[in-house]
Scaffold this active site. Sequence first.
Site, PDB file in Angstrom:
ATOM      1  N   ARG A 132      -8.754 -28.714  24.660  1.00 29.50           N
ATOM      2  CA  ARG A 132      -7.657 -27.751  25.200  1.00 29.50           C
ATOM      3  C   ARG A 132      -6.372 -28.288  25.321  1.00 29.50           C
ATOM      4  O   ARG A 132      -5.451 -27.534  25.116  1.00 29.50           O
ATOM      5  CB  ARG A 132      -8.566 -27.532  26.673  1.00 29.50           C
ATOM      6  CG  ARG A 132      -7.628 -26.444  27.337  1.00 29.50           C
ATOM      7  CD  ARG A 132      -8.389 -26.231  28.721  1.00 29.50           C
ATOM      8  NE  ARG A 132      -8.187 -27.351  29.741  1.00 29.50           N
ATOM      9  CZ  ARG A 132      -8.668 -27.076  30.805  1.00 29.50           C
ATOM     10  NH1 ARG A 132      -9.489 -26.075  31.456  1.00 29.50           N
ATOM     11  NH2 ARG A 132      -8.511 -28.453  31.658  1.00 29.50           N
ATOM     12  N   LYS A 176      -2.464 -24.470  29.289  1.00 31.20           N
ATOM     13  CA  LYS A 176      -2.373 -25.377  30.416  1.00 31.20           C
ATOM     14  C   LYS A 176      -1.058 -26.289  30.458  1.00 31.20           C
ATOM     15  O   LYS A 176      -1.079 -27.309  30.060  1.00 31.20           O
ATOM     16  CB  LYS A 176      -3.494 -26.386  30.520  1.00 31.20           C
ATOM     17  CG  LYS A 176      -3.564 -26.881  31.742  1.00 31.20           C
ATOM     18  CD  LYS A 176      -5.041 -27.493  32.094  1.00 31.20           C
ATOM     19  CE  LYS A 176      -5.373 -28.263  33.207  1.00 31.20           C
ATOM     20  NZ  LYS A 176      -4.819 -27.374  34.755  1.00 31.20           N
TER      21      LYS A 176
HETATM   22  N1  PMP Z   1      -7.317 -22.545  37.008  1.00 28.75           N
HETATM   23  C1  PMP Z   1      -5.900 -23.242  36.856  1.00 28.75           C
HETATM   24  C2  PMP Z   1      -4.982 -22.506  36.891  1.00 28.75           C
HETATM   25  C3  PMP Z   1      -6.362 -24.824  36.866  1.00 28.75           C
HETATM   26  O1  PMP Z   1      -5.255 -25.565  37.239  1.00 28.75           O
HETATM   27  C4  PMP Z   1      -7.460 -25.479  37.010  1.00 28.75           C
HETATM   28  C5  PMP Z   1      -7.565 -26.873  36.933  1.00 28.75           C
HETATM   29  N2  PMP Z   1      -7.355 -27.425  35.886  1.00 28.75           N
HETATM   30  C6  PMP Z   1      -8.648 -24.647  36.794  1.00 28.75           C
HETATM   31  C7  PMP Z   1      -8.328 -23.173  36.576  1.00 28.75           C
HETATM   32  C8  PMP Z   1      -9.933 -25.188  36.431  1.00 28.75           C
HETATM   33  O2  PMP Z   1     -10.079 -25.873  35.140  1.00 28.75           O
HETATM   34  P1  PMP Z   1     -10.815 -27.110  34.915  1.00 28.75           P
HETATM   35  O3  PMP Z   1     -12.199 -27.058  35.256  1.00 28.75           O
HETATM   36  O4  PMP Z   1     -10.824 -27.451  33.449  1.00 28.75           O
HETATM   37  O5  PMP Z   1     -10.379 -28.260  35.709  1.00 28.75           O
END
Ligand code: PMP
Length: 282
Positions: free
Chosen positions: A50, A149
Amino acid sequence: MKIYIDGEYFDKDEARISVYDHGLLYGDGVFEGIRLYNNRVFKLEAHLERLWNSAKAILLAIPLSLAQMSEAVLKTIEKSGLKDGYIRLIVTRGKGDLGINPMTCPKPTVIIIVDKISLYPEENYQKGIKIITASTRRISADALDPKIKSLNYLNNVLAKLEAIHAGCLEAIMLNHEGHVAECTGDNIFHIKNGILYTPDPSCGALQGITRQAVLEAAEKIGMKSEVTRITPYDLYTADECFLTGTAAEIMPVVSIDGRSIGNGQPGGITADIQEAFLKLIG
Ligand code: PMP
């Protein structure tokens, strides 16, 4: 605790980057939050994939190979002395001039922090949390794709402030069409009549790695799931609701905008999913 910056390790108080770094000046960069459970990095490959995809989408060339990055992460963990913790992996555009042009930044900055994280009080994992819907909408994909991200979290910060001002710990963000996207730092799921639902990434949700792990865990315990469009009405009338995220893990939701979810207590299926998730990380 040691912090990795561009191949060198620093103590927390000595770890510094330039004030000309475009990560600071413009939020120009990408990151990952990763969990360390019992000396093992949870889903490192998925996080690196990612990260690389986010970097590619913003035309940022990560100055390490995947293997070098994995090695740097493992070495930083080793130096931290932690067996359980949270890894923050950041790649910024690097040091440039005061203009926005990323081409003035010859070398991206790579930062790895290994620390502890506690997003929500421990008691809430049993009791659940109350959340609200923020009036701040999720940035639409035609402005900045939420699948990236990036270090640009101002949109989420504004929604988080709404939550805090309402006496809550988290807020739901809707997309520009009024469909549920996600929360400020977590994905959202609900359960209705035994089926698990979560918003499609096209609705503005990050493709969360915990979200994916939960979908897989649900499949393993024979639960049907649907990735679809969700409205606030669907959440208000759900039997159960919970949030997922690397830092949050799995957090039951017991109230949304004053509406009790189910009987106002964390649900039984949520507990089953929490248990399946615990097995996965164990
Ligand atoms: N949405 C947002 C906006 C986030 O910042 C996160 C945390 N990284 C998540 C969802 C959850 O993603 P993950 O399970 O990959 O941490």
